[in-house]
Design a protein around this motif. Sequence first.
Motif, PDB file in Angstrom:
ATOM      1  N   LEU A   7       8.011  -3.883  27.324  1.00  0.00           N
ATOM      2  CA  LEU A   7       8.669  -5.076  26.792  1.00  0.00           C
ATOM      3  C   LEU A   7       9.920  -4.697  26.008  1.00  0.00           C
ATOM      4  O   LEU A   7      10.968  -5.319  26.144  1.00  0.00           O
ATOM      5  CB  LEU A   7       7.685  -5.857  25.916  1.00  0.00           C
ATOM      6  CG  LEU A   7       7.927  -7.338  25.751  1.00  0.00           C
ATOM      7  CD1 LEU A   7       8.080  -8.056  27.082  1.00  0.00           C
ATOM      8  CD2 LEU A   7       6.805  -7.964  24.943  1.00  0.00           C
ATOM      9  N   GLU A   8       9.825  -3.626  25.207  1.00  0.00           N
ATOM     10  CA  GLU A   8      10.985  -3.154  24.442  1.00  0.00           C
ATOM     11  C   GLU A   8      12.078  -2.592  25.349  1.00  0.00           C
ATOM     12  O   GLU A   8      13.258  -2.796  25.093  1.00  0.00           O
ATOM     13  CB  GLU A   8      10.561  -2.055  23.458  1.00  0.00           C
ATOM     14  CG  GLU A   8       9.677  -2.523  22.333  1.00  0.00           C
ATOM     15  CD  GLU A   8       9.137  -1.356  21.520  1.00  0.00           C
ATOM     16  OE1 GLU A   8       9.329  -1.391  20.289  1.00  0.00           O
ATOM     17  OE2 GLU A   8       8.543  -0.425  22.098  1.00  0.00           O
ATOM     18  N   GLN A   9      11.683  -1.890  26.397  1.00  0.00           N
ATOM     19  CA  GLN A   9      12.658  -1.242  27.271  1.00  0.00           C
ATOM     20  C   GLN A   9      13.231  -2.149  28.347  1.00  0.00           C
ATOM     21  O   GLN A   9      14.426  -2.108  28.623  1.00  0.00           O
ATOM     22  CB  GLN A   9      12.022  -0.046  27.998  1.00  0.00           C
ATOM     23  CG  GLN A   9      11.803   1.147  27.142  1.00  0.00           C
ATOM     24  CD  GLN A   9      11.437   2.321  28.022  1.00  0.00           C
ATOM     25  OE1 GLN A   9      12.312   3.024  28.492  1.00  0.00           O
ATOM     26  NE2 GLN A   9      10.151   2.518  28.244  1.00  0.00           N
ATOM     27  N   TYR A  10      12.355  -2.926  29.002  1.00  0.00           N
ATOM     28  CA  TYR A  10      12.758  -3.658  30.206  1.00  0.00           C
ATOM     29  C   TYR A  10      12.605  -5.173  30.085  1.00  0.00           C
ATOM     30  O   TYR A  10      12.827  -5.881  31.060  1.00  0.00           O
ATOM     31  CB  TYR A  10      11.937  -3.176  31.413  1.00  0.00           C
ATOM     32  CG  TYR A  10      11.985  -1.678  31.589  1.00  0.00           C
ATOM     33  CD1 TYR A  10      13.145  -1.052  32.040  1.00  0.00           C
ATOM     34  CD2 TYR A  10      10.880  -0.888  31.299  1.00  0.00           C
ATOM     35  CE1 TYR A  10      13.199   0.322  32.204  1.00  0.00           C
ATOM     36  CE2 TYR A  10      10.923   0.495  31.463  1.00  0.00           C
ATOM     37  CZ  TYR A  10      12.084   1.084  31.906  1.00  0.00           C
ATOM     38  OH  TYR A  10      12.132   2.445  32.063  1.00  0.00           O
ATOM     39  N   SER A  11      12.164  -5.640  28.931  1.00  0.00           N
ATOM     40  CA  SER A  11      11.891  -7.068  28.715  1.00  0.00           C
ATOM     41  C   SER A  11      10.869  -7.606  29.716  1.00  0.00           C
ATOM     42  O   SER A  11      10.937  -8.756  30.138  1.00  0.00           O
ATOM     43  CB  SER A  11      13.185  -7.887  28.783  1.00  0.00           C
ATOM     44  OG  SER A  11      14.084  -7.459  27.787  1.00  0.00           O
ATOM     45  N   LYS A  12       9.919  -6.740  30.108  1.00  0.00           N
ATOM     46  CA  LYS A  12       8.823  -7.111  31.013  1.00  0.00           C
ATOM     47  C   LYS A  12       7.533  -6.579  30.400  1.00  0.00           C
ATOM     48  O   LYS A  12       7.535  -5.500  29.806  1.00  0.00           O
ATOM     49  CB  LYS A  12       9.001  -6.452  32.390  1.00  0.00           C
ATOM     50  CG  LYS A  12      10.233  -6.876  33.137  1.00  0.00           C
ATOM     51  CD  LYS A  12      10.311  -6.117  34.458  1.00  0.00           C
ATOM     52  CE  LYS A  12      11.565  -6.497  35.215  1.00  0.00           C
ATOM     53  NZ  LYS A  12      11.645  -5.787  36.502  1.00  0.00           N
ATOM     54  N   PRO A  13       6.423  -7.294  30.567  1.00  0.00           N
ATOM     55  CA  PRO A  13       5.165  -6.804  29.999  1.00  0.00           C
ATOM     56  C   PRO A  13       4.675  -5.509  30.659  1.00  0.00           C
ATOM     57  O   PRO A  13       4.048  -4.687  30.014  1.00  0.00           O
ATOM     58  CB  PRO A  13       4.182  -7.948  30.216  1.00  0.00           C
ATOM     59  CG  PRO A  13       4.809  -8.848  31.206  1.00  0.00           C
ATOM     60  CD  PRO A  13       6.279  -8.609  31.183  1.00  0.00           C
ATOM     61  N   GLU A  14       4.949  -5.315  31.934  1.00  0.00           N
ATOM     62  CA  GLU A  14       4.571  -4.093  32.654  1.00  0.00           C
ATOM     63  C   GLU A  14       5.681  -3.692  33.609  1.00  0.00           C
ATOM     64  O   GLU A  14       6.217  -4.527  34.338  1.00  0.00           O
ATOM     65  CB  GLU A  14       3.280  -4.286  33.458  1.00  0.00           C
ATOM     66  CG  GLU A  14       2.016  -4.159  32.660  1.00  0.00           C
ATOM     67  CD  GLU A  14       1.832  -2.806  31.995  1.00  0.00           C
ATOM     68  OE1 GLU A  14       2.188  -1.761  32.575  1.00  0.00           O
ATOM     69  OE2 GLU A  14       1.325  -2.793  30.861  1.00  0.00           O
ATOM     70  N   ASN A  42      11.455   9.222  31.103  1.00  0.00           N
ATOM     71  CA  ASN A  42      12.510  10.203  30.860  1.00  0.00           C
ATOM     72  C   ASN A  42      12.595  10.386  29.349  1.00  0.00           C
ATOM     73  O   ASN A  42      11.879  11.170  28.787  1.00  0.00           O
ATOM     74  CB  ASN A  42      13.829   9.761  31.485  1.00  0.00           C
ATOM     75  CG  ASN A  42      13.815   9.944  32.995  1.00  0.00           C
ATOM     76  OD1 ASN A  42      13.442  11.002  33.477  1.00  0.00           O
ATOM     77  ND2 ASN A  42      14.194   8.921  33.721  1.00  0.00           N
ATOM     78  N   THR A  43      13.437   9.628  28.690  1.00  0.00           N
ATOM     79  CA  THR A  43      13.558   9.708  27.239  1.00  0.00           C
ATOM     80  C   THR A  43      12.517   8.831  26.544  1.00  0.00           C
ATOM     81  O   THR A  43      11.991   9.195  25.500  1.00  0.00           O
ATOM     82  CB  THR A  43      14.966   9.277  26.797  1.00  0.00           C
ATOM     83  OG1 THR A  43      15.916  10.063  27.527  1.00  0.00           O
ATOM     84  CG2 THR A  43      15.179   9.492  25.322  1.00  0.00           C
ATOM     85  N   PHE A  44      12.237   7.670  27.149  1.00  0.00           N
ATOM     86  CA  PHE A  44      11.298   6.699  26.585  1.00  0.00           C
ATOM     87  C   PHE A  44      10.258   6.334  27.628  1.00  0.00           C
ATOM     88  O   PHE A  44      10.507   6.442  28.827  1.00  0.00           O
ATOM     89  CB  PHE A  44      12.030   5.424  26.151  1.00  0.00           C
ATOM     90  CG  PHE A  44      13.108   5.651  25.137  1.00  0.00           C
ATOM     91  CD1 PHE A  44      12.793   5.891  23.809  1.00  0.00           C
ATOM     92  CD2 PHE A  44      14.446   5.638  25.514  1.00  0.00           C
ATOM     93  CE1 PHE A  44      13.783   6.110  22.873  1.00  0.00           C
ATOM     94  CE2 PHE A  44      15.448   5.854  24.581  1.00  0.00           C
ATOM     95  CZ  PHE A  44      15.112   6.081  23.261  1.00  0.00           C
ATOM     96  N   GLY A  45       9.108   5.844  27.157  1.00  0.00           N
ATOM     97  CA  GLY A  45       8.098   5.356  28.080  1.00  0.00           C
ATOM     98  C   GLY A  45       6.835   4.957  27.358  1.00  0.00           C
ATOM     99  O   GLY A  45       6.649   5.267  26.191  1.00  0.00           O
ATOM    100  N   ASP A  46       5.983   4.239  28.097  1.00  0.00           N
ATOM    101  CA  ASP A  46       4.666   3.936  27.561  1.00  0.00           C
ATOM    102  C   ASP A  46       3.632   4.747  28.344  1.00  0.00           C
ATOM    103  O   ASP A  46       4.001   5.628  29.136  1.00  0.00           O
ATOM    104  CB  ASP A  46       4.386   2.433  27.534  1.00  0.00           C
ATOM    105  CG  ASP A  46       4.330   1.781  28.899  1.00  0.00           C
ATOM    106  OD1 ASP A  46       4.496   2.487  29.918  1.00  0.00           O
ATOM    107  OD2 ASP A  46       4.111   0.569  28.961  1.00  0.00           O
TER     108      ASP A  46
END
Length: 123
Positions: A24-31, A37-41
């Motif tokens: 949600l923070e990165q892509y504005s999508k729940p999944e 790479n640098t960020f991820g869940d």
Amino acid sequence: MNSHSIAERINSNVNASVQYKTDLEQYSKPEYWVEANTFGDCEDYALRKRELLLESGFARKDLHLACCWCETGDYHCVLLCRTDKGWFVLDNRHPLPMIPKQCGYAWDKALDEVDGKWYALSF
């Protein structure tokens, strides 16, 4: 180098190099599943570890994305990895590979990398 040492190194390197950030923070999508790479869940960490292990010579049959509930009640994704020392969990929440029964997770399902089907897990 034995396969457990390779898995341990990759788990540690990915955990250290990726900063946790929700989809949600990165892509504005729940999944949104993509190699971190640098960020991820959690699933992004697992996908990146799978990618690096495959590049290191691991067979697809020895790598399974697995979903579970952790002690907080959150749904979580990890990578199950068969090594020369048995099956281990590679997890963004733990610095070292863990024996599945010792994680304290309620296991749900895993993805068979060969046939692409999800199957029920129990440890």
